[in-house]
Write a protein that holds these residues in place. Structure first.
Motif, PDB file in Angstrom:
ATOM      1  N   SER A   1      40.656  14.945  34.782  1.00 15.27           N
ATOM      2  CA  SER A   1      41.629  13.760  34.704  1.00 15.27           C
ATOM      3  C   SER A   1      42.829  13.909  33.927  1.00 15.27           C
ATOM      4  N   GLY A   2      43.984  13.578  34.595  1.00 13.01           N
ATOM      5  CA  GLY A   2      45.179  13.788  34.033  1.00 13.01           C
ATOM      6  C   GLY A   2      46.206  15.005  34.629  1.00 13.01           C
ATOM      7  N   ALA A   3      47.152  15.505  33.989  1.00 14.09           N
ATOM      8  CA  ALA A   3      47.672  16.793  34.236  1.00 14.09           C
ATOM      9  C   ALA A   3      47.119  17.822  33.913  1.00 14.09           C
TER      10      ALA A   3
ATOM     11  N   PHE B   1      46.597  17.567  39.334  1.00 17.76           N
ATOM     12  CA  PHE B   1      46.488  15.909  38.929  1.00 17.76           C
ATOM     13  C   PHE B   1      45.029  15.444  39.447  1.00 17.76           C
ATOM     14  N   GLY B   2      44.322  15.100  38.242  1.00 15.84           N
ATOM     15  CA  GLY B   2      42.898  14.554  38.662  1.00 15.84           C
ATOM     16  C   GLY B   2      42.709  12.887  38.145  1.00 15.84           C
ATOM     17  N   ASP B   3      42.147  12.197  38.822  1.00 20.93           N
ATOM     18  CA  ASP B   3      41.891  11.212  38.016  1.00 20.93           C
ATOM     19  C   ASP B   3      40.264  10.673  37.603  1.00 20.93           C
ATOM     20  N   GLY B   4      39.649  11.870  37.415  1.00 13.50           N
ATOM     21  CA  GLY B   4      38.257  11.913  37.117  1.00 13.50           C
ATOM     22  C   GLY B   4      37.340  12.080  38.523  1.00 13.50           C
ATOM     23  N   ALA B   5      37.908  11.609  39.335  1.00 10.61           N
ATOM     24  CA  ALA B   5      37.078  11.746  40.742  1.00 10.61           C
ATOM     25  C   ALA B   5      37.646  12.800  41.614  1.00 10.61           C
ATOM     26  N   ARG B   6      38.817  12.493  42.026  1.00  8.71           N
ATOM     27  CA  ARG B   6      39.587  13.463  42.977  1.00  8.71           C
ATOM     28  C   ARG B   6      40.764  13.971  42.067  1.00  8.71           C
TER      29      ARG B   6
ATOM     30  N   PHE C   1      42.890   8.432  25.391  1.00  4.08           N
ATOM     31  CA  PHE C   1      43.469   9.766  25.274  1.00  4.08           C
ATOM     32  C   PHE C   1      44.290  10.210  26.640  1.00  4.08           C
ATOM     33  N   ILE C   2      45.595  10.363  26.411  1.00  7.13           N
ATOM     34  CA  ILE C   2      46.349  10.382  27.687  1.00  7.13           C
ATOM     35  C   ILE C   2      46.262  11.964  28.085  1.00  7.13           C
ATOM     36  N   GLY C   3      45.125  12.422  28.698  1.00  7.44           N
ATOM     37  CA  GLY C   3      45.075  13.646  28.859  1.00  7.44           C
ATOM     38  C   GLY C   3      43.345  13.679  29.507  1.00  7.44           C
ATOM     39  N   PRO C   4      42.668  14.935  29.530  1.00 10.51           N
ATOM     40  CA  PRO C   4      41.401  14.989  30.105  1.00 10.51           C
ATOM     41  C   PRO C   4      40.555  14.626  29.019  1.00 10.51           C
ATOM     42  N   SER C   5      39.170  14.601  29.642  1.00 13.67           N
ATOM     43  CA  SER C   5      37.881  14.331  28.735  1.00 13.67           C
ATOM     44  C   SER C   5      37.724  15.536  27.943  1.00 13.67           C
ATOM     45  N   ALA C   6      37.130  15.290  26.556  1.00 15.24           N
ATOM     46  CA  ALA C   6      36.826  16.065  25.852  1.00 15.24           C
ATOM     47  C   ALA C   6      36.103  17.319  26.535  1.00 15.24           C
TER      48      ALA C   6
ATOM     49  N   TRP D   1      52.596   9.560  35.805  1.00 16.44           N
ATOM     50  CA  TRP D   1      51.003   9.704  36.370  1.00 16.44           C
ATOM     51  C   TRP D   1      50.243   9.845  35.427  1.00 16.44           C
ATOM     52  N   GLN D   2      50.655  10.434  34.277  1.00 12.39           N
ATOM     53  CA  GLN D   2      49.570  10.445  33.177  1.00 12.39           C
ATOM     54  C   GLN D   2      49.030   9.335  32.465  1.00 12.39           C
ATOM     55  N   LEU D   3      50.240   8.469  32.282  1.00 12.87           N
ATOM     56  CA  LEU D   3      50.207   7.123  31.681  1.00 12.87           C
ATOM     57  C   LEU D   3      49.314   6.079  32.841  1.00 12.87           C
ATOM     58  N   ARG D   4      49.842   6.462  34.043  1.00  8.45           N
ATOM     59  CA  ARG D   4      49.231   5.502  35.026  1.00  8.45           C
ATOM     60  C   ARG D   4      47.439   5.667  35.162  1.00  8.45           C
ATOM     61  N   VAL D   5      47.146   7.216  35.077  1.00  8.00           N
ATOM     62  CA  VAL D   5      45.791   7.305  35.371  1.00  8.00           C
ATOM     63  C   VAL D   5      45.122   7.110  34.136  1.00  8.00           C
ATOM     64  N   ALA D   6      45.648   7.444  32.966  1.00  9.53           N
ATOM     65  CA  ALA D   6      45.150   7.338  31.726  1.00  9.53           C
ATOM     66  C   ALA D   6      44.742   5.768  31.277  1.00  9.53           C
ATOM     67  N   SER D   7      45.543   4.962  32.034  1.00  9.57           N
ATOM     68  CA  SER D   7      45.337   3.484  31.915  1.00  9.57           C
ATOM     69  C   SER D   7      44.237   2.945  32.813  1.00  9.57           C
TER      70      SER D   7
END
Ligand code: ADP
Ligand code: ADP
Ligand code: MG
Length: 650
Positions: free
Chosen positions: A268-270, A214-219, A102-107, A315-321
């Protein structure tokens, strides 16, 4: 990186995502409802799959079907855009369960921010300033009223599940609380299936300033703020970045609070953290409070892209991948200033009523970013948001960017539907807005001046008359009129209910004289191939069946009034047939006592070098013929009277 993604959306945001995906070498699958089979996003995508009837609940909101289409087409990820399923945690969970990204944050992150009350409690715990108020689970009416009193009036009631300004009520005094609560609850129940509310302090001179994170799940990092204070009924109209008057101190405080909010939920994501700011004494670092977090890409993301140079969809695509954040906080800088204006198909004088229509013509200035999902010939349907485009301008300073916005709005060409262009243009010239003195009440305070529609000038009427009569550009001598002898032609035009009868005198292929309804004369000349009206270069225009839109003053639409239709239906009681225009009665076939049927041709009027048949509006008997053949008559002259009809039976 993904090879292929499915875009679970439509319109401009679907097109926006496809553009970046294409630039990154990622293939795209579009989905479309029956109303969108010919839509721009379908044409742009590498593949497109039909998903059902027009209502969103039967197409764009069918999560299971979208996942099935993604699997079938070999897409590895789903981009939700905004709206629709973008903030639906169950959909996100189902996407993950199907083995897709999912190109976006977690549920979980979406759930944490999904309800405004829970989000506020969470943010308080994370040390983010929150608007003083009550956001507890207890929903007893008396308790809420008591809390409102403690908070101090005015207060704002908000649906905890709210969005788009729905389920929100401002309350000025205790006596109004019960009624406002009831109406907020019922609106919330209808819109969101959840009637719970929270009560908070209504901020005086509020500004809406939000921070892009914008997050990557960690930062997480922030990409500075956007000011979205220009709102009409809590809906954003023009957004900008950075916020006017923002200080480095306050930007740092807001940025840190937003990053804290994002990191608190492992974002994670925008995303966007929205703050309400009390601007009654300027911008101060202790006067901003968390309102809510939007866990998706926001409509107004392009202004952030314009000042940072970051492509947020990339950025969304890069972080989601699976990549980590493409840039650290210190690498992010603000360059210049940007504005976005939301161009809608809506009838502003009719209370911003959403409009529909087929775009006979649509063109944006070439040097302006216009994010759009429609082209000339496309239809704005009643099924979806009537946004036509977002116009995004950038400049080295706020003043230059704003001047570019004014220019961009003036150069937009839209024909075939009414738009809010005039309103946007008036806003862009508003002195308070120009000075950067914005707050969420600005539009409402000056609404009357902002919604005033422009009055067409004689040159506009004249140009429309020439176009609609086929005299623009000048015809050759062979096509019907003699050049050495002035010929007069008449045409009746209508602009927003205002009718004018114009007379055109063709003086040759390069010169016409037009007399407008109020007797003003306009001279049209062709000079070096260009038409000039009263010394002014003619505006661009678009023509469609019986109508012409002149692209000046944000677009002026003129329609030709059919004189024959008018003749048949003109008279109030249907008994009298009148001359629709001044002319000579060429023939008269009616005679007293004659029985006639609706549509029978009773007389011919020669006017403006043309013959016009005058027909009976209804069945009846001719009582009186009021003029003889050969008589010169004025417009409105009574020509024939039918016997009055029997009073209808009771
Ligand atoms: P933004 O803050 O990104 O500008 P908007 O409030 O304009 O967001 O909403 C973005 C999109 O999401 C719009 O198309 C709007 O119709 C839709 N939207 C927002 N909130 C809701 C909601 N609660 N229910 C349905 N649609 C919503
Ligand atoms: P939505 O989910 O509908 O976007 P928000 O909570 O984001 O609702 O608020 C939408 C708008 O309502 C804000 O941009 C602002 O104009 C106004 N608003 C919200 N909270 C307050 C407040 N406490 N005081 C004054 N205005 C507010
Ligand atoms: Mg909001």
């Amino acid at each position: 990186m993904f090879d292929k993604i499915l875009i679970a959306n439509r319109g401009e945001i679907a097109c926006r995502v496809i553009e970046t995906a294409r630039a990154m070498g990622v293939r795209t699958v579009a989905v479309f409802s029956e109303a969108d089979a010919g839509a721009r996003h379908v044409a742009m995508a590498d593949e497109a799959v039909p998903i059902g009837p027009p209502p969103p609940s039967e197409s764009y909101l069918k999560g299971d079907l979208l996942i099935e289409v993604a699997l079938r087409t070999g897409a590895q990820a789903i981009h939700p855009g905004y709206g629709f399923l973008s903030e639906n945690p169950d959909f996100v969970a189902a996407v993950a369960a199907a083995g897709l990204a999912f190109i976006g944050p977690s549920a979980d992150a979406i759930r944490a921010m999904g309800l405004k009350d829970a989000a506020k409690t969470l943010m308080e715990e994370a040390g983010v300033p929150v608007v003083p108020g009550y956001h507890g689970a207890e929903q007893d009416d008396a308790l809420l009223a008591e809390k409102a009193g403690e908070i101090g009036y005015p207060v704002l009631i908000k649906a905890v599940a709210g969005g788009g300004g729905k389920g929100m009520r401002q309350v000025e005094a205790p006596g109004e609380f019960a009624q406002a609560l009831a109406s907020a609850r019922s609106e919330a129940a209808t819109a969101f299936g959840n009637s719970d509310v929270l009560v908070e302090k209504f901020i005086v001179k509020p500004r809406h300033i939000e921070v892009q994170v914008f997050g990557d799940g960690a930062r997480a990092v922030h990409l500075f703020e956007r000011d979205c204070s220009l709102q009409r009924r809590h809906q954003k109209v023009i957004e900008e970045a950075p916020a006017p008057g923002m200080t480095e101190e306050m930007r740092a405080a807001m940025g840190q609070a937003a990053v804290r909010a994002a990191e608190a939920i492992g974002y994670s994501g925008a995303g966007t953290v929205e703050f309400i700011v009390d601007a009654s004494e300027g911008l101060r670092p202790d006067r901003f409070w968390f309102m809510e977090m939007n866990t998706r890409l926001q409509v107004e993301h392009p202004v952030t892209e314009a000042i940072t140079g970051v492509d947020l969809v990339e950025w969304q695509l890069r972080v989601a991948s699976g990549e980590s954040l493409p840039m650290g906080q210190h690498e992010l800088l603000i360059t210049g200033h940007a504005f976005e204006a939301r161009l809608y198909a809506e009838d502003v004088p009719k209370g911003f009523l959403p409009a529909t229509g087929t775009l006979e013509h649509l063109a944006f200035p070439g040097d302006v970013r216009a994010d759009t999902g429609v082209r000339s010939g496309d239809t704005i349907s009643p099924f979806y948001d009537p946004m036509i485009a977002k116009l995004v301008v950038h400049g080295p300073t706020r003043a230059i960017a704003l001047a570019r916005l004014r220019q961009a709005l003036a150069r937009c060409e839209v024909a075939g539907t009414v738009t809010n262009l005039t309103f946007l243009g008036a806003l862009a010239r508003h002195p308070g807005f120009s000075a950067g003195d914005v707050d969420t009440g600005l539009i409402a305070r000056d609404i009357d001046a902002l919604v005033a529609e422009p009055v067409p000038q004689p040159v506009h009427w004249a140009q429309a008359a020439l176009v609609i009569t086929g005299l623009w550009p000048a015809q050759d001598a062979a096509t019907g009129f003699t050049l050495w002898q002035p010929l007069a032609r008449g045409v009746l035009l209508c602009h927003r209910g205002d009718e004018q009868r114009l007379t055109i005198r063709a003086m040759g292929p390069d010169r016409h004289e037009i007399e407008t309804g109020d007797g003003t004369r306009v001279v049209a000349r062709r000079q070096a191939g260009q038409w000039v009206l009263d010394g002014r270069p003619a505006a661009a225009f678009a023509e469609a069946a019986g109508a012409v839109t002149v692209f000046d003053a944000y677009g002026l639409r003129f329609e030709r009034v059919d004189l024959l239709e008018r003749a048949a239906g003109a008279d109030g009681d249907g008994n009298v047939i009148e001359a629709p225009m001044p002319g000579m009665v060429r023939s008269m076939s009616a005679a007293p006592g004659q029985r006639v049927a609706a549509g029978d041709r009773l007389a011919v009027l020669e006017a403006m070098k043309m013959e016009h048949a005058l027909v009976a509006a209804r069945d009846g008997v001719v009582e009186e013929v009021l003029v003889a053949e050969g008589t010169q008559v004025e417009a409105g002259a009574a020509l024939i009277r039918l016997a009055a009809e029997d009073a209808p039976a009771a």
